[in-house]
Write a protein that holds these residues in place. Structure first.
Motif, PDB file in Angstrom:
ATOM      1  N   PHE A  85      76.080 -87.428 -29.813  1.00 52.81           N
ATOM      2  CA  PHE A  85      75.546 -88.329 -30.837  1.00 52.81           C
ATOM      3  C   PHE A  85      76.391 -89.596 -30.917  1.00 52.81           C
ATOM      4  O   PHE A  85      75.861 -90.704 -30.967  1.00 52.81           O
ATOM      5  N   TRP A  86      77.711 -89.435 -30.904  1.00 55.43           N
ATOM      6  CA  TRP A  86      78.599 -90.595 -30.986  1.00 55.43           C
ATOM      7  C   TRP A  86      78.367 -91.539 -29.810  1.00 55.43           C
ATOM      8  O   TRP A  86      78.288 -92.769 -29.989  1.00 55.43           O
ATOM      9  N   LEU A  87      78.234 -90.983 -28.608  1.00 58.81           N
ATOM     10  CA  LEU A  87      77.998 -91.803 -27.421  1.00 58.81           C
ATOM     11  C   LEU A  87      76.632 -92.478 -27.484  1.00 58.81           C
ATOM     12  O   LEU A  87      76.476 -93.632 -27.072  1.00 58.81           O
ATOM     13  N   ALA A  88      75.632 -91.760 -27.988  1.00 55.87           N
ATOM     14  CA  ALA A  88      74.291 -92.346 -28.124  1.00 55.87           C
ATOM     15  C   ALA A  88      74.321 -93.527 -29.091  1.00 55.87           C
ATOM     16  O   ALA A  88      73.652 -94.543 -28.865  1.00 55.87           O
ATOM     17  N   CYS A  89      75.118 -93.408 -30.145  1.00 55.40           N
ATOM     18  CA  CYS A  89      75.253 -94.500 -31.110  1.00 55.40           C
ATOM     19  C   CYS A  89      75.968 -95.706 -30.498  1.00 55.40           C
ATOM     20  O   CYS A  89      75.614 -96.857 -30.775  1.00 55.40           O
ATOM     21  N   GLU A  90      76.978 -95.434 -29.671  1.00 59.66           N
ATOM     22  CA  GLU A  90      77.685 -96.523 -28.996  1.00 59.66           C
ATOM     23  C   GLU A  90      76.728 -97.304 -28.092  1.00 59.66           C
ATOM     24  O   GLU A  90      76.748 -98.537 -28.055  1.00 59.66           O
ATOM     25  N   ASP A  91      75.897 -96.581 -27.363  1.00 66.40           N
ATOM     26  CA  ASP A  91      74.906 -97.220 -26.500  1.00 66.40           C
ATOM     27  C   ASP A  91      73.870 -97.965 -27.336  1.00 66.40           C
ATOM     28  O   ASP A  91      73.461 -99.084 -26.990  1.00 66.40           O
ATOM     29  N   PHE A  92      73.467 -97.361 -28.438  1.00 69.04           N
ATOM     30  CA  PHE A  92      72.457 -97.948 -29.323  1.00 69.04           C
ATOM     31  C   PHE A  92      72.920 -99.303 -29.859  1.00 69.04           C
ATOM     32  O   PHE A  92      72.148-100.269 -29.896  1.00 69.04           O
ATOM     33  N   LYS A  93      74.183 -99.397 -30.251  1.00 66.97           N
ATOM     34  CA  LYS A  93      74.707-100.630 -30.833  1.00 66.97           C
ATOM     35  C   LYS A  93      74.761-101.781 -29.829  1.00 66.97           C
ATOM     36  O   LYS A  93      74.822-102.949 -30.224  1.00 66.97           O
ATOM     37  N   LYS A  94      74.737-101.446 -28.529  1.00 59.19           N
ATOM     38  CA  LYS A  94      74.779-102.478 -27.497  1.00 59.19           C
ATOM     39  C   LYS A  94      73.390-102.972 -27.112  1.00 59.19           C
ATOM     40  O   LYS A  94      73.254-103.920 -26.339  1.00 59.19           O
ATOM     41  N   LEU A 140      65.477-101.077 -29.152  1.00 54.81           N
ATOM     42  CA  LEU A 140      66.238-100.645 -30.315  1.00 54.81           C
ATOM     43  C   LEU A 140      65.414 -99.656 -31.142  1.00 54.81           C
ATOM     44  O   LEU A 140      65.922 -98.613 -31.572  1.00 54.81           O
ATOM     45  N   SER A 141      64.146 -99.974 -31.317  1.00 55.81           N
ATOM     46  CA  SER A 141      63.265 -99.108 -32.096  1.00 55.81           C
ATOM     47  C   SER A 141      63.036 -97.759 -31.420  1.00 55.81           C
ATOM     48  O   SER A 141      63.115 -96.710 -32.063  1.00 55.81           O
ATOM     49  N   SER A 142      62.778 -97.782 -30.099  1.00 54.56           N
ATOM     50  CA  SER A 142      62.516 -96.531 -29.376  1.00 54.56           C
ATOM     51  C   SER A 142      63.764 -95.654 -29.299  1.00 54.56           C
ATOM     52  O   SER A 142      63.686 -94.425 -29.451  1.00 54.56           O
ATOM     53  N   LYS A 143      64.932 -96.299 -29.110  1.00 51.85           N
ATOM     54  CA  LYS A 143      66.179 -95.534 -29.061  1.00 51.85           C
ATOM     55  C   LYS A 143      66.503 -94.936 -30.424  1.00 51.85           C
ATOM     56  O   LYS A 143      67.007 -93.809 -30.518  1.00 51.85           O
ATOM     57  N   ALA A 144      66.203 -95.685 -31.484  1.00 51.70           N
ATOM     58  CA  ALA A 144      66.466 -95.198 -32.840  1.00 51.70           C
ATOM     59  C   ALA A 144      65.654 -93.936 -33.124  1.00 51.70           C
ATOM     60  O   ALA A 144      66.169 -92.960 -33.678  1.00 51.70           O
ATOM     61  N   SER A 167      70.947-102.498 -35.509  1.00 50.05           N
ATOM     62  CA  SER A 167      72.078-101.882 -34.813  1.00 50.05           C
ATOM     63  C   SER A 167      72.948-101.033 -35.744  1.00 50.05           C
ATOM     64  O   SER A 167      73.765-100.248 -35.288  1.00 50.05           O
ATOM     65  N   GLY A 168      72.757-101.178 -37.057  1.00 50.56           N
ATOM     66  CA  GLY A 168      73.572-100.425 -38.014  1.00 50.56           C
ATOM     67  C   GLY A 168      72.895 -99.198 -38.587  1.00 50.56           C
ATOM     68  O   GLY A 168      73.403 -98.606 -39.552  1.00 50.56           O
ATOM     69  N   CYS A 169      71.776 -98.787 -37.997  1.00 46.35           N
ATOM     70  CA  CYS A 169      71.009 -97.648 -38.516  1.00 46.35           C
ATOM     71  C   CYS A 169      71.840 -96.378 -38.682  1.00 46.35           C
ATOM     72  O   CYS A 169      71.663 -95.630 -39.642  1.00 46.35           O
ATOM     73  N   THR A 187      76.824 -95.021 -40.732  1.00 46.50           N
ATOM     74  CA  THR A 187      77.426 -94.046 -41.646  1.00 46.50           C
ATOM     75  C   THR A 187      77.550 -92.677 -40.992  1.00 46.50           C
ATOM     76  O   THR A 187      78.604 -92.028 -41.058  1.00 46.50           O
ATOM     77  N   ALA A 188      76.475 -92.240 -40.341  1.00 47.21           N
ATOM     78  CA  ALA A 188      76.488 -90.930 -39.684  1.00 47.21           C
ATOM     79  C   ALA A 188      77.489 -90.897 -38.537  1.00 47.21           C
ATOM     80  O   ALA A 188      78.195 -89.900 -38.344  1.00 47.21           O
ATOM     81  N   GLN A 189      77.570 -91.987 -37.776  1.00 48.62           N
ATOM     82  CA  GLN A 189      78.506 -92.028 -36.654  1.00 48.62           C
ATOM     83  C   GLN A 189      79.949 -91.937 -37.149  1.00 48.62           C
ATOM     84  O   GLN A 189      80.780 -91.245 -36.548  1.00 48.62           O
ATOM     85  N   LYS A 190      80.256 -92.608 -38.233  1.00 53.63           N
ATOM     86  CA  LYS A 190      81.604 -92.558 -38.794  1.00 53.63           C
ATOM     87  C   LYS A 190      81.960 -91.144 -39.248  1.00 53.63           C
ATOM     88  O   LYS A 190      83.091 -90.677 -39.070  1.00 53.63           O
TER      89      LYS A 190
END
Length: 211
Positions: free
Chosen positions: A112-121, A128-132, A167-169, A172-175
């Motif tokens: 999940f953390w890695l997916a979020c890192e990729d998502f933010k880029k 962005l929508s499909s990845k979210a 990009s900030g979706c 909170t969860a990632q933190k």
């Protein structure tokens, strides 16, 4: 130490089976599970203990691209204990940590953390929508295949945010997942036999040669 690790795994990462009793049969099942877990843990982590002169290659895409992990020196491995970010910044360290989390049944946290890192880029609004939505269905929604352990309010907020993804979706969860790994899994990784072996300097034979 391994027995203690197994108990810690049950407490923090694996839901306890409420239907399990305390009879001899259930005790036998628990012991069998323990032996299987430890064997799997050793198998997965021993993969990374290859000769440092022989890179370990893994296929990472359908185009036969390969990612290489080279065993770090003891000095490099010791840097991982200075900060969690040092471990995540190392390709070998990250791969080893993922294998460790797999053995603890907590691999969804680092994924999940890695997916979020990729998502933010991601720059494209469409991507962005499909990845979210994919992250939400994989990790967030109830009974998701890789559901992470976060509170109901955070899940509800994410469900609202992905309607108009930014990009900030998942910030909170990632933190929270980062904090969970840093405070629980990371210390156990540093105490593991695998990590301790990486930090050992090779012994130098000081015996005098026969003349």
């Amino acid at each position: 130490m391994q027995s203690a690790m197994f108990l810690a795994v049950q407490h923090d990462c694996v839901p306890m089976d409420k239907s399990a009793g305390s009879g001899p049969k259930n005790e036998e099942k628990r012991q069998k599970m323990k032996r299987t877990l430890l064997k799997d843990w050793k198998t997965r982590l021993s993969y990374f203990l290859q000769n440092s002169s022989t890179p370990a290659k893994l296929k990472t895409s359908k185009k036969n691209k390969q990612q290489t992990f080279i065993k770090p020196s003891p000095e490099e491995a010791l840097l991982w204990s200075e900060a969690f970010d040092e471990l995540l910044a190392s390709k070998y360290g990250l791969a080893a940590f993922r294998a460790f989390l797999k053995s603890e049944f907590c691999e969804e946290n680092i994924e999940f953390w890695l997916a979020c890192e990729d998502f933010k880029k991601t720059k494209s609004p469409q991507k962005l929508s499909s990845k979210a939505r994919k992250i939400y269905t994989d990790f967030i929604e109830k009974e998701a295949p890789k559901e992470i352990n976060i509170d109901f309010q955070t899940k509800t907020l994410i469900a609202q945010n992905i309607q108009e993804a930014t990009s900030g979706c998942f910030t909170t969860a990632q933190k929270r997942v980062y904090s969970l790994m840093e405070n629980n899994s990371y210390p156990r990784f540093l105490e593991s036999e695998f990590y301790q072996d990486l930090c050992k300097k090779p012994q130098i034979n000081t015996e005098p040669h026969a003349t």
